[in-house]
Enzyme design. Structure first.
Site, mmCIF file in Angstrom:
data_model
loop_
_atom_site.group_PDB
_atom_site.id
_atom_site.type_symbol
_atom_site.label_atom_id
_atom_site.label_comp_id
_atom_site.label_asym_id
_atom_site.label_seq_id
_atom_site.Cartn_x
_atom_site.Cartn_y
_atom_site.Cartn_z
ATOM 1 C CB SER A 291 87.116 84.575 31.323
ATOM 2 O OG SER A 291 86.338 84.889 32.446
ATOM 3 C CE1 TYR B 7 82.720 83.156 28.882
ATOM 4 C CE2 TYR B 7 83.704 83.125 31.065
ATOM 5 C CZ TYR B 7 83.491 83.755 29.859
ATOM 6 O OH TYR B 7 84.054 84.993 29.622
#
Ligand code: NAD
Length: 267
Positions: free
Chosen positions: A143, A156
């Protein structure tokens, strides 16, 4: 690696979003697909969608955090198609928004299990086949949160930074094992997928009441197919990083500039 008709790809988290976009883009190039996802019901629909594009596809219900299940998926892939050319370790979840000191231990365990161990399990199960074949590529989905800080989402961000780091090293290891081997890490910005809804359905987050949690409502969100196409171009160009999306380059540049400035100041 040039992606050719008749090749075989594996896509984890392939029942939805970026994974489904990758599977569709590969199917449109005549690539045969193994789609793996933890949501067996959604898997069935994805497989028929891919087959409708005229390629052979099989679905396998798999929890990527389970090394044995991923190993079995690799065995099924080889038994079904006899080869594997592109392994897309893409399955994922999002973590609840909170400062790091308020994140639950269970959130850390889940994110490390799915987003980091899931990628490790995919590489461990499939890389030996690629090395034995002397060709193939691994595409790991991280990401933009793996290229720059992401306040409120440390579980995350931490796992995504780990996936960026491991892919950079994996690429060197694969290239040392054979010139036709390599790895790429996909680090998109916002992508219009049901990541929030699926993460809620899998118990990773609770959606705030009254919201659909749709990323597509946020400004600048790209389509999953556009992200998939960008990723496959990077794979074919042999690039290690690909980071489509508004503002991603600027965030990554800012991180690197701060890093270099700190290192220079400390010399
Ligand atoms: N959507 C975004 O804005 C965005 C941005 C950057 C990175 N990503 C990353 O892209 C990847 C794909 O996410 P998406 O946005 O397409 O979401 P998505 O929810 O549409 O797709 C993710 C898929 O992974 C599956 N999955 C979840 N846990 C699993 C497990 N343990 N084993 C197997 N499958 C599992 C889900 O069932 C789902 O089908 C994720 O790793 C996500 O973190 C998404």
């Amino acid at each position: 690696m040039i992606i050719e008709e008749g090749m075989v790809a594996v896509v984890t988290g392939g029942a939805s979003g970026i994974g489904l976009g990758l599977a569709e883009a590969l199917a449109d190039r005549g690539v045969r697909i193994v789609v793996a996802d933890i949501r067996a019901d959604a898997l069935e629909q994805a497989v028929s969608d891919i087959r409708a594009r005229g390629v052979d596809a099989v679905g396998q219900a798999t929890d990527v955090s389970d090394a044995g299940a991923v190993e079995r998926m690799a065995i099924t892939t080889m038994a079904t198609f006899g080869r594997v050319d592109l392994v897309c370790n893409n399955a994922g979840l999002v973590s609840p928004g909170a400062p790091m000191w308020e994140q639950e231990a269970s959130t850390w365990d889940r994110m490390i299990g799915v987003k980091l161990r899931g990628v490790i399990n995919g590489v461990t199960a499939f890389a030996p086949y690629l090395v034995a074949q002397g060709s193939g590529h691994i595409l790991n989905t991280a990401s933009s949160g793996g290229l720059a800080p992401l306040p409120g989402r440390t579980p995350y961000a931490a796992t995504m930074h780990a996936v960026v780091g491991l892919t950079e090293t994996l690429d060197l290891e694969l290239k040392a094992a054979g010139p036709a081997l390599g790895a790429t890490v996909l680090c998109p910005g916002l992508v219009d997928t049901p990541l929030g809804q699926n993460s809620a359905a899998l118990g990773a987050i609770t959606l705030p009441s009254g919201t659909a949690g749709s990323i597509g409502d946020l400004p600048g969100a790209m389509s999953a197919r556009a992200v998939a196409d960008a990723a496959l171009i990077a794979v074919e160009a042999g690039r290690v990083h690909v980071a489509p999306g508004d503002g991603v380059l600027e965030r990554a540049r800012s991180r690197v500039e701060h890093l270099i400035a700190d290192l220079e100041a400390a010399r």
